[in-house]
Design an enzyme around this catalytic site. Structure first.
Site, PDB file in Angstrom:
ATOM      1  N   HIS A 136      26.339  37.126  33.339  1.00 64.25           N
ATOM      2  CA  HIS A 136      27.133  36.094  32.671  1.00 64.25           C
ATOM      3  C   HIS A 136      27.590  36.576  31.302  1.00 64.25           C
ATOM      4  CE1 HIS A 136      27.553  31.964  30.670  1.00 64.25           C
ATOM      5  NE2 HIS A 136      28.587  32.136  31.452  1.00 64.25           N
ATOM      6  N   SER A 180      29.000  30.334  35.422  1.00 64.38           N
ATOM      7  CA  SER A 180      28.366  29.753  34.241  1.00 64.38           C
ATOM      8  C   SER A 180      27.334  28.713  34.615  1.00 64.38           C
ATOM      9  CB  SER A 180      29.410  29.049  33.367  1.00 64.38           C
ATOM     10  OG  SER A 180      30.478  29.884  33.108  1.00 64.38           O
ATOM     11  N   GLU A 221      23.922  37.194  29.781  1.00 60.53           N
ATOM     12  CA  GLU A 221      22.759  36.611  30.454  1.00 60.53           C
ATOM     13  C   GLU A 221      22.668  37.236  31.844  1.00 60.53           C
ATOM     14  OE1 GLU A 221      22.394  32.129  28.543  1.00 60.53           O
ATOM     15  OE2 GLU A 221      23.942  32.486  30.018  1.00 60.53           O
ATOM     16  N   ASN A 260      24.792  27.937  27.964  1.00 62.94           N
ATOM     17  CA  ASN A 260      25.608  26.799  28.386  1.00 62.94           C
ATOM     18  C   ASN A 260      24.789  25.525  28.527  1.00 62.94           C
ATOM     19  OD1 ASN A 260      27.889  28.280  28.326  1.00 62.94           O
ATOM     20  ND2 ASN A 260      28.076  28.565  30.524  1.00 62.94           N
TER      21      ASN A 260
HETATM   22  N1  LIG Z   1      36.016  30.463  30.481  1.00 60.23           N
HETATM   23  C1  LIG Z   1      34.878  30.787  29.951  1.00 60.23           C
HETATM   24  O1  LIG Z   1      34.697  30.631  28.729  1.00 60.23           O
HETATM   25  C2  LIG Z   1      33.771  31.348  30.788  1.00 60.23           C
HETATM   26  C3  LIG Z   1      32.708  32.005  30.154  1.00 60.23           C
HETATM   27  C4  LIG Z   1      31.720  32.616  30.948  1.00 60.23           C
HETATM   28  C5  LIG Z   1      31.796  32.536  32.319  1.00 60.23           C
HETATM   29  N2  LIG Z   1      32.825  31.857  32.912  1.00 60.23           N
HETATM   30  C6  LIG Z   1      32.847  31.833  34.381  1.00 60.23           C
HETATM   31  O2  LIG Z   1      33.737  32.844  34.800  1.00 60.23           O
HETATM   32  C7  LIG Z   1      34.347  32.471  36.037  1.00 60.23           C
HETATM   33  C8  LIG Z   1      35.859  32.520  35.880  1.00 60.23           C
HETATM   34  O3  LIG Z   1      36.258  31.551  34.923  1.00 60.23           O
HETATM   35  P1  LIG Z   1      37.619  31.683  34.083  1.00 60.23           P
HETATM   36  O4  LIG Z   1      37.500  30.742  32.956  1.00 60.23           O
HETATM   37  O5  LIG Z   1      37.906  33.119  33.828  1.00 60.23           O
HETATM   38  O6  LIG Z   1      38.645  31.086  35.140  1.00 60.23           O
HETATM   39  P2  LIG Z   1      40.235  31.249  35.170  1.00 60.23           P
HETATM   40  O7  LIG Z   1      40.749  30.074  35.880  1.00 60.23           O
HETATM   41  O8  LIG Z   1      40.760  31.549  33.822  1.00 60.23           O
HETATM   42  O9  LIG Z   1      40.465  32.564  36.063  1.00 60.23           O
HETATM   43  C9  LIG Z   1      40.135  32.657  37.421  1.00 60.23           C
HETATM   44  C10 LIG Z   1      40.991  33.731  38.067  1.00 60.23           C
HETATM   45  O10 LIG Z   1      40.533  33.929  39.386  1.00 60.23           O
HETATM   46  C11 LIG Z   1      41.669  34.176  40.207  1.00 60.23           C
HETATM   47  N3  LIG Z   1      41.340  33.899  41.611  1.00 60.23           N
HETATM   48  C12 LIG Z   1      41.268  32.687  42.230  1.00 60.23           C
HETATM   49  N4  LIG Z   1      40.952  32.870  43.534  1.00 60.23           N
HETATM   50  C13 LIG Z   1      40.810  34.199  43.736  1.00 60.23           C
HETATM   51  C14 LIG Z   1      40.519  35.010  44.875  1.00 60.23           C
HETATM   52  N5  LIG Z   1      40.280  34.462  46.055  1.00 60.23           N
HETATM   53  N6  LIG Z   1      40.494  36.343  44.727  1.00 60.23           N
HETATM   54  C15 LIG Z   1      40.725  36.906  43.517  1.00 60.23           C
HETATM   55  N7  LIG Z   1      41.024  36.197  42.414  1.00 60.23           N
HETATM   56  C16 LIG Z   1      41.058  34.862  42.517  1.00 60.23           C
HETATM   57  C17 LIG Z   1      42.727  33.249  39.639  1.00 60.23           C
HETATM   58  O11 LIG Z   1      44.020  33.686  40.001  1.00 60.23           O
HETATM   59  C18 LIG Z   1      42.462  33.355  38.142  1.00 60.23           C
HETATM   60  O12 LIG Z   1      43.213  34.378  37.539  1.00 60.23           O
HETATM   61  C19 LIG Z   1      33.833  31.079  36.360  1.00 60.23           C
HETATM   62  O13 LIG Z   1      32.741  31.207  37.231  1.00 60.23           O
HETATM   63  C20 LIG Z   1      33.377  30.565  35.020  1.00 60.23           C
HETATM   64  O14 LIG Z   1      32.374  29.602  35.112  1.00 60.23           O
HETATM   65  C21 LIG Z   1      33.820  31.299  32.169  1.00 60.23           C
END
Ligand SMILES: NC(=O)c1ccc[n+]([C@@H]2O[C@H](COP(=O)([O-])OP(=O)(O)OC[C@H]3O[C@@H](n4cnc5c(N)ncnc54)[C@H](O)[C@@H]3O)[C@@H](O)[C@H]2O)c1
Length: 596
Positions: free
Chosen positions: A142, A121, A154, A192
């Site tokens: 994204h 993000s 995005e 964002n």
């Molecule tokens: N939460 C949101 O609203 C949102 C929206 C758009 C983008 N994002 C982006 O998406 C990405 C993930 O965010 P999220 O909110 O889903 O996080 P999250 O913490 O909910 O999930 C992350 C997952 O990654 C797994 N993980 C950690 N290390 C790992 C590895 N080495 N190999 C495989 N899996 C691994 C974890 O076990 C976890 O299930 C981030 O870059 C975030 O910025 C988040």
């Protein structure tokens, strides 16, 4: 010919990853879903199942389609399983070093032609790409939360991303039924960059007890038509993820203090209050992962709106003024059964207001929303006057005269002399400090702000502004009156912009700055906010409706009061106002409305 993507890998099955898996599998693409450990994999599998089961229960997905969807998804622990996929989307936590390690590993494991994408993000896609030997095949894709629902993607190209990779990914987005905007690699991209300053500001309001979580969220939902309030949205995003995004944006985006995470966020993350995913964040949820909010110790007690918390009984209401707001407010009170004394500066004005109220009530009758008898009763409850002396026996006065402090102060000084003790005196000001008005009287404890939105008969929100001198009884009375009017009253402190304008206008101003910096177009920015965040209008559409002069005036007030450099009005906004491009009302603002 666009590249065929028949198998896609998704790394990390958290909040975003599980949703991204669902998007691909729903669209007939095989997915290899990868996690770091067996328990995390099980959690991801359960999230996917929960989401698709809910879609079936809501009738949005046939059972057979759900089963077919699940057959397309295969699960594995570790990245080695991804050796033969066509595209990988990484959705692990928002840490640069972690993402770089994963991309280096993906580069080793995957075929040379595989496209490697990050769902980051806020981190630099460029910095992630240089961890591989194929930065030209690395791109940002994204998705928005929840990925299966939000239409926007995005697509983030770096200076080295190959044009054909961008084209292939754009074609893929279309196949997924998504709308993409393609942009360069800048912290926060479009949505964002505009969203997180607002979210952080809302957390700051909550942290400083400026308003409750329920009131902050209700204000933005009801005042701006947003699908959810900022604190509920923080819970959905995940507070740990939100913290990392803000932190990165602060460091990458020019150290704008508005992105420096509010200290409360870090404390909540440390305490394990991560939002929905952990079952508790700003709100408490039925269980981890559940969208259902359950009451907790901070939940306000349900009242029937009548005489709670020492609220005073109100039967007779004085309404001072003859403009749009006064007219709408008279109608609202009359329909709710209050006895009303309308005071204007002359009987001709009263006659005009009376006509306007009648016309509006008649519209309700024509539309079948109001019975003729109720219209007549409402009109019968209003008495018309041109002298404040007739307010001697009212229980509440609502002032809606011109937005000039000297006028309002003189009026409140007169009300102080005329009105009986115990009356609640309310101002509808949208920009003046309520305390200035209150101190024009000898009874500042009885003075509140009642900030109605235009058009008052329709807009469901009223901001109840309490000053440092307002008594709890006066606040409770104002809130009870809002409830009796069928409105949601949200209580907030006496600061410029109250809740809604303070959160809304800096975001609009940021959108203008983004346009001014040529990062994106007005159309793409509007698209991003509507399709990525579910906003009813994009910022430029809204600015043209609100009026650029109005937006500039509010933004200047906010800047002057808070001295926040990030709130300085965008030069482009000032120039457009100077040029007379004020929006729809002058047929030209950010867009040309002369042909519509
Ligand atoms: N939460 C949101 O609203 C949102 C929206 C758009 C983008 N994002 C982006 O998406 C990405 C993930 O965010 P999220 O909110 O889903 O996080 P999250 O913490 O909910 O999930 C992350 C997952 O990654 C797994 N993980 C950690 N290390 C790992 C590895 N080495 N190999 C495989 N899996 C691994 C974890 O076990 C976890 O299930 C981030 O870059 C975030 O910025 C988040």
């Amino acid at each position: 010919m666009a590249r065929e993507f028949s198998t896609v890998g998704v790394v990390g099955l958290g909040t975003m990853g599980a949703g991204i898996v669902e998007v691909f599998a729903r669209n007939g693409i095989d997915v290899l879903a990868v996690e770091i450990s067996a328990p995390a994999l099980e959690r991801g599998r359960a999230t996917l199942k929960g989401s698709t089961d809910r879609a079936v229960a809501k009738g949005k997905l046939a059972e057979a389609d759900r089963d077919a969807l699940h057959e397309r998804v295969h699960f594995a622990v570790g990245l080695d399983a991804l050796h033969s996929v066509d595209l990988v989307i990484e959705a692990v936590p928002e840490h640069l070093d972690l993402k770089q390690r994963i991309f280096a590993e993906l580069d080793r494991v995957c075929r040379p032609e595989t496209i490697l994408a990050t769902n980051t993000s806020s981190l630099s896609v460029t910095e992630i790409s240089v961890a591989t030997s194929r930065p030209n095949q690395v791109i940002g894709i994204h998705f928005f939360n929840p990925a299966p629902v939000m239409k926007l993607v995005e697509v983030v190209r770096t200076v080295v991303t190959a044009p054909e990779v961008v084209a292939d990914v754009e074609a893929l987005c279309a196949r997924l039924g998504k709308v993409d905007v393609t942009i360069n690699d800048r912290a926060g991209f479009i949505a964002n960059a505009l969203l997180f300053g607002y979210l952080n500001h809302a957390v700051g309001m909550f942290e400083s007890h400026y308003a409750t979580r329920e009131d902050i969220d209700a204000a933005m939902k009801l005042g701006c038509g947003l699908p959810m309030g900022p604190l509920a949205l923080m819970d959905l995003i995940g507070l740990d993820t939100a913290y990392e995004i803000l932190d990165t944006m602060y460091r990458r985006g020019g150290r704008d203090r508005r992105h420096a995470p509010v200290p409360l966020l870090k404390q909540m993350v440390t305490a394990g209050l991560l939002g929905r995913k952990s079952g508790r964040g700003f709100y408490t949820y039925e269980r981890p992962g559940s969208p259902v909010v359950v009451p907790d110790e901070a939940t306000p007690l349900a009242t029937d709106g009548a005489l709670a918390d020492g609220a005073r009984a109100i039967a007779k209401v004085g309404i001072v003024g003859s403009g749009t707001m006064a007219t709408g407010i008279i109608e609202v009170f009359a329909k709710a059964g209050y006895e009303i004394v309308s005071v204007t500066r002359g009987m001709e004005k009263s006659a005009k207001v009376c006509e306007a109220v009648k016309t509006s009530l008649n519209k309700g009758v024509v539309r079948g929303k109001l019975a003729e008898a109720d219209r007549d009763a409402a009109l019968g409850r209003i008495s018309w006057s041109a002298t404040l002396d007739h307010l001697a026996d009212v229980d509440l006065v609502v002032e809606a005269v011109v937005e000039e402090l000297s006028v309002k102060k003189a009026l409140f000084a007169s009300l102080d002399e005329i009105c009986k003790p115990g009356v609640v005196l309310a101002t509808t000001t949208s920009s003046l400090p309520v305390i200035d008005v209150a101190m024009a009287t000898q009874r500042p404890a009885d003075v509140v702000g009642l900030h109605f939105f235009n058009p008052a008969p329709i807009m469901p929100l009223v901001e109840v502004v309490r000053t440092i001198r307002t008594s709890p009884e006066a606040t409770a009375t104002a809130r009870a009156v809002c409830a009796a009017l069928g409105k949601t009253g949200v209580v907030c402190g006496d600061r410029s912009g109250f809740i809604v304008n303070a959160l809304l206008f800096p975001y609009l101003n940021d959108a203008v700055k983004m346009l001014e910096a040529s990062y994106s177009t007005a159309d793409d920015i509007d698209h991003a906010m509507k399709l990525g965040c579910g906003y009813p209008m994009g910022p430029f559409e809204l600015l043209d409706v609100v009026g650029l002069d109005v937006a500039l005036a509010i933004q200047r007030e906010l800047y002057l009061e808070l001295r926040e450099p990030g709130f300085a009005p965008a030069p482009l906004l000032e120039h457009l106002v100077t040029a007379g491009y004020l929006g729809r009302k002058t047929r030209r603002g950010f867009r040309d409305h002369s042909h519509r």
